[in-house]
Write a protein that holds these residues in place. Sequence first.
Motif, short mmCIF file in Angstrom:
data_model
loop_
_atom_site.label_atom_id
_atom_site.label_comp_id
_atom_site.label_asym_id
_atom_site.label_seq_id
_atom_site.Cartn_x
_atom_site.Cartn_y
_atom_site.Cartn_z
N CYS A 120 34.35 37.90 48.46
CA CYS A 120 34.87 36.80 47.64
C CYS A 120 35.93 37.24 46.99
O CYS A 120 35.82 37.98 45.99
CB CYS A 120 33.65 36.19 46.90
N ALA A 121 37.20 36.99 47.41
CA ALA A 121 38.50 37.49 46.63
C ALA A 121 38.82 36.62 45.64
O ALA A 121 39.06 35.07 46.06
CB ALA A 121 39.59 37.65 47.51
N ALA A 122 39.04 36.89 44.43
CA ALA A 122 39.59 36.15 43.24
C ALA A 122 41.02 36.09 43.19
O ALA A 122 41.45 37.41 43.11
CB ALA A 122 38.80 36.24 42.18
N SER A 123 41.72 35.06 42.82
CA SER A 123 43.01 35.15 42.29
C SER A 123 43.45 34.06 41.38
O SER A 123 42.73 33.26 41.22
CB SER A 123 43.91 34.85 43.77
N GLY A 124 44.27 34.53 40.36
CA GLY A 124 44.53 33.57 39.40
C GLY A 124 43.79 34.10 38.14
O GLY A 124 44.04 33.34 37.05
N PHE A 125 42.70 34.87 38.29
CA PHE A 125 42.08 35.38 36.89
C PHE A 125 41.33 36.66 37.42
O PHE A 125 41.23 36.93 38.72
CB PHE A 125 40.97 34.05 36.83
N ASN A 126 40.80 37.23 36.44
CA ASN A 126 40.03 38.55 36.55
C ASN A 126 38.60 38.30 36.80
O ASN A 126 37.94 37.74 35.91
CB ASN A 126 40.47 39.47 35.59
N LEU A 127 38.19 38.83 37.90
CA LEU A 127 36.59 38.86 37.94
C LEU A 127 35.89 39.34 37.07
O LEU A 127 34.84 39.03 36.68
CB LEU A 127 36.28 38.96 39.34
N ASP A 128 36.44 40.47 36.26
CA ASP A 128 35.74 41.15 35.47
C ASP A 128 35.59 40.41 34.16
O ASP A 128 34.64 40.55 33.30
CB ASP A 128 36.51 42.54 35.08
N ASP A 129 36.07 39.22 34.04
CA ASP A 129 35.96 38.36 32.92
C ASP A 129 34.84 37.15 32.90
O ASP A 129 34.71 36.51 32.12
CB ASP A 129 37.27 37.62 32.59
N TYR A 130 34.34 37.31 34.26
CA TYR A 130 33.43 36.15 34.50
C TYR A 130 32.26 36.64 35.30
O TYR A 130 32.28 37.60 35.95
CB TYR A 130 34.02 35.02 35.56
N PRO A 131 31.01 36.20 34.89
CA PRO A 131 29.90 36.13 35.97
C PRO A 131 30.08 35.69 37.17
O PRO A 131 30.96 34.49 37.09
CB PRO A 131 28.69 35.64 35.09
N ILE A 132 29.63 36.02 38.19
CA ILE A 132 29.84 35.57 39.45
C ILE A 132 28.50 35.54 40.40
O ILE A 132 27.86 36.19 40.02
CB ILE A 132 30.85 36.44 40.16
N ALA A 133 28.31 34.53 41.04
CA ALA A 133 27.12 34.37 41.84
C ALA A 133 27.64 33.78 43.39
O ALA A 133 28.75 33.31 43.70
CB ALA A 133 26.43 33.46 41.29
N TRP A 134 26.58 34.02 44.19
CA TRP A 134 26.66 33.62 45.58
C TRP A 134 25.54 32.44 45.63
O TRP A 134 24.39 32.62 45.31
CB TRP A 134 26.39 34.55 46.77
N PHE A 135 26.03 31.59 46.39
CA PHE A 135 25.09 30.23 46.71
C PHE A 135 25.10 30.11 48.48
O PHE A 135 26.15 30.53 49.04
CB PHE A 135 25.48 28.99 46.01
N ARG A 136 24.23 29.30 48.92
CA ARG A 136 24.34 28.91 50.31
C ARG A 136 23.73 27.45 50.32
O ARG A 136 22.78 27.17 49.64
CB ARG A 136 23.49 30.00 51.06
#
Length: 123
Positions: free
Chosen positions: A22-38
């Motif tokens: 999951c590649a992020a752009s426009g923001f820094n992933l380090d600043d957000y919690p992140i999760a996977w869903f299905r």
Amino acid sequence: QVQLVESGGGLVHPGGSLRLSCAASGFNLDDYPIAWFRQAPGKEREGVSGMNRDGTTYYADSVRGRFTISKDSAKNTVYLQMSSLKPEDTAVYYCATDPYITEDNKLGARGYWGQGTQVTVSS
């Protein structure tokens, strides 16, 4: 533009492994919690795994011990390593920011979502 792009899905046999990105752009992933869903056709969306900003992780009971979430800050990318895959893992997998844990210990998300990547586990 804020964007999350999932990749790495495909067809795999039961017992096999797959690594989603999951590649992020426009923001820094380090600043957000992140999760996977299905989500599989006809089924509710299910929270799979999450990572807090401090590195703590969450796993759904259905995947604990088989899936691993990780992050490469330099690449601004979060991964989901999936092992011992089962047919019931077949779904479209999404990443999303700002997940939260409900009182019944399930994941939701209120932030940005990617477009999803298809994972099919079949013999």
